[in-house]
Scaffold this active site. Structure first.
Site, PDB file in Angstrom:
ATOM      1  N   GLU A  50      50.588   1.479  49.820  1.00 32.93           N
ATOM      2  CA  GLU A  50      51.206   2.661  49.767  1.00 32.93           C
ATOM      3  C   GLU A  50      50.655   3.872  49.852  1.00 32.93           C
ATOM      4  OE1 GLU A  50      55.564   0.565  48.353  1.00 32.93           O
ATOM      5  OE2 GLU A  50      54.234   1.679  47.115  1.00 32.93           O
ATOM      6  N   ASP A 124      56.655   1.161  58.633  1.00 37.18           N
ATOM      7  CA  ASP A 124      56.470  -0.148  58.098  1.00 37.18           C
ATOM      8  C   ASP A 124      56.228  -1.296  59.025  1.00 37.18           C
ATOM      9  OD1 ASP A 124      58.095  -2.230  56.334  1.00 37.18           O
ATOM     10  OD2 ASP A 124      59.026  -2.801  58.174  1.00 37.18           O
ATOM     11  N   HIS A 212      21.767  25.008  70.343  1.00 36.22           N
ATOM     12  CA  HIS A 212      20.786  26.026  70.291  1.00 36.22           C
ATOM     13  C   HIS A 212      19.436  25.424  71.155  1.00 36.22           C
ATOM     14  CE1 HIS A 212      18.973  23.703  67.118  1.00 36.22           C
ATOM     15  NE2 HIS A 212      20.133  23.742  66.798  1.00 36.22           N
ATOM     16  N   GLU A 288      25.983  24.931  61.468  1.00 39.14           N
ATOM     17  CA  GLU A 288      25.910  23.512  61.276  1.00 39.14           C
ATOM     18  C   GLU A 288      26.403  22.962  59.766  1.00 39.14           C
ATOM     19  OE1 GLU A 288      26.076  20.659  62.172  1.00 39.14           O
ATOM     20  OE2 GLU A 288      24.208  20.345  63.383  1.00 39.14           O
TER      21      GLU A 288
END
Length: 408
Positions: A50, A124, A212, A288
């Site tokens: 769960e 479920d 780049h 980055e």
């Protein structure tokens, strides 16, 4: 602010026994399914399953929009009361799972509600599908799921999803719901591709994504992120920037230029903007990944020194590089937020986005609704061009990937 409902469940056939979880993210306004997740997790208890379902649902909601309000609905009284802070967490297996769930989104964005099991049928069924797959030695596959078709009926005429532009999951869910309402026997593949249809959605905003040019680290394939030396373009990189500037000037479609703050991107962006007569706007969210202690190393060097850390990083988007770097999940959050900001600032315009490998791949991944592991399955060359169009209905269309024709 978008509002999502997360329904999650988990089960164990034996408690402990073969276990699996299921989770679904639903648009709280339209009732449309935006994302589904399920997984067979091996031998575990009901409670562990769960919690795993809750974690999967929250992560899916965060991927769709990290700023959304999330209403979690589960039939596990234990999980709901513990995550709401009303019950103490004593079991050692539950503590790390609860802590992980609490870290995914700010506490103020998430609220919990217990619901009867009969109102949690979608999650479920996903959990049972995952356990059924595990019994056969397989993992759950979204394409074979029947949970959405068996859940609440969706209206094909519902308003467009309110999730952030660029995530294809919302559009796919809308098409699937329309098919289900008309004829459940029609396969999902019959849905029209994103971007098709009779409605005139107007001119999309288009991001032309430019990686780049080369630095001295690029041909050596060294980790070069936002936590390293911030290298400039090499002589080769400057020639690449000039080449792409000429190609984009010939096309004459770029209306604005935005760039990562790192030097290699700013130099590439300046070369293009000068040729086009445009200014460069710097966006910090386009930087980055911070690769931590791996900055400047080759992949082989990292494998030799930090083998366990590297394996964990490759296996999970939530794991950061050694030494306090950024996980891909964290990068996705900031890149998605930057995307949303830029789309609001440039509706219907063509924008050159000068950035790095991970942000470009992340924008492509989100546009396609692809899983995190797809980041490792894209090739992205220095000074290459990719393009994504974002439509008014919240869908996105990948138009170009890794084009290097201007460098030949």
């Amino acid at each position: 602010m978008p509002k999502f409902v997360v329904e999650a469940d988990g089960g164990s056939r034996g408690n402990p026994g073969p276990a699996g979880y299921g989770a679904v993210v639903i648009d709280a306004v339209t009732g449309e399914t935006l994302a589904e997740a399920a997984e067979y997790i091996g031998i575990a208890t009901n409670n562990v399953a769960e919690y795993k379902g809750l974690i999967a649902g929250l992560k899916s909601a965060r991927t769709l929009d990290p700023a959304a309000d999330v209403h979690v609905r589960m039939d596990s009284k234990l999980v709901v009361e513990q995550m709401s802070g009303r019950w103490k967490i004593k079991h050692p297996d539950m503590k790390p799972l609860a802590a992980e769930a609490a870290r995914i989104l700010p506490a103020g964005q998430v609220r919990y509600e217990w619901i009867p099991r009969e109102k949690n049928k979608h999650a479920d069924r996903l959990a049972n599908e995952a356990m059924d797959a595990g019994k056969k030695g397989k993992q759950w596959e979204p394409s074979r799921s029947t949970a959405e078709l068996g859940a609440r009926a969706r209206s094909a005429a519902a308003p467009a999803p309110q999730g952030p532009p660029g995530d294809a999951a919302a559009g796919a869910a809308k098409a699937r719901a329309a098919l289900a309402a008309a004829s459940p026997a029609v396969p999902e593949q019959a849905a029209p591709p994103v971007g098709w249809g009779s409605a005139d959605l107007g001119t999309p905003a288009t991001f032309v994504l430019l990686r780049h040019g080369e630095t001295v680290l690029t041909p050596e394939k060294r980790f070069s992120g936002s936590g390293g030396s911030d290298p400039a373009l090499s002589a080769v990189g400057r020639r690449q920037a000039d080449a792409v500037a000429g190609a984009l000037a010939a096309r004459g479609t770029i209306e604005a230029v935005v760039s990562s703050p790192l030097l290699r991107c700013r130099e590439t962006a300046d070369a293009v903007a000068t040729r086009l007569g445009l200014e460069v706007s710097v966006e910090d969210g386009l930087r980055e990944t911070d690769f931590g202690a791996w900055e400047g190393m080759t992949f082989a060097e990292v494998r030799e020194r930090y083998a366990d850390d590297l394996s964990a990083w490759l296996a999970s988007p939530d794991v950061a590089p050694t030494g306090g770097g950024e996980s891909f999940a964290s990068v996705t959050t900031r890149v998605a937020a930057t995307r949303t900001t830029l789309l609001a600032r440039h509706p219907g315009r063509t924008v050159l986005v000068v950035t790095h490998v991970t942000p470009v791949k992340t924008l492509v991944r989100l546009a396609l609704g692809a899983p995190p592991e797809s980041l490792f399955r894209m090739e992205l060359s220095a000074a290459s061009l990719s393009a994504v169009a974002y439509y008014a209905d919240g869908n996105a269309s990948l138009r170009l990937l890794n084009d290097t024709s201007h460098l030949r």
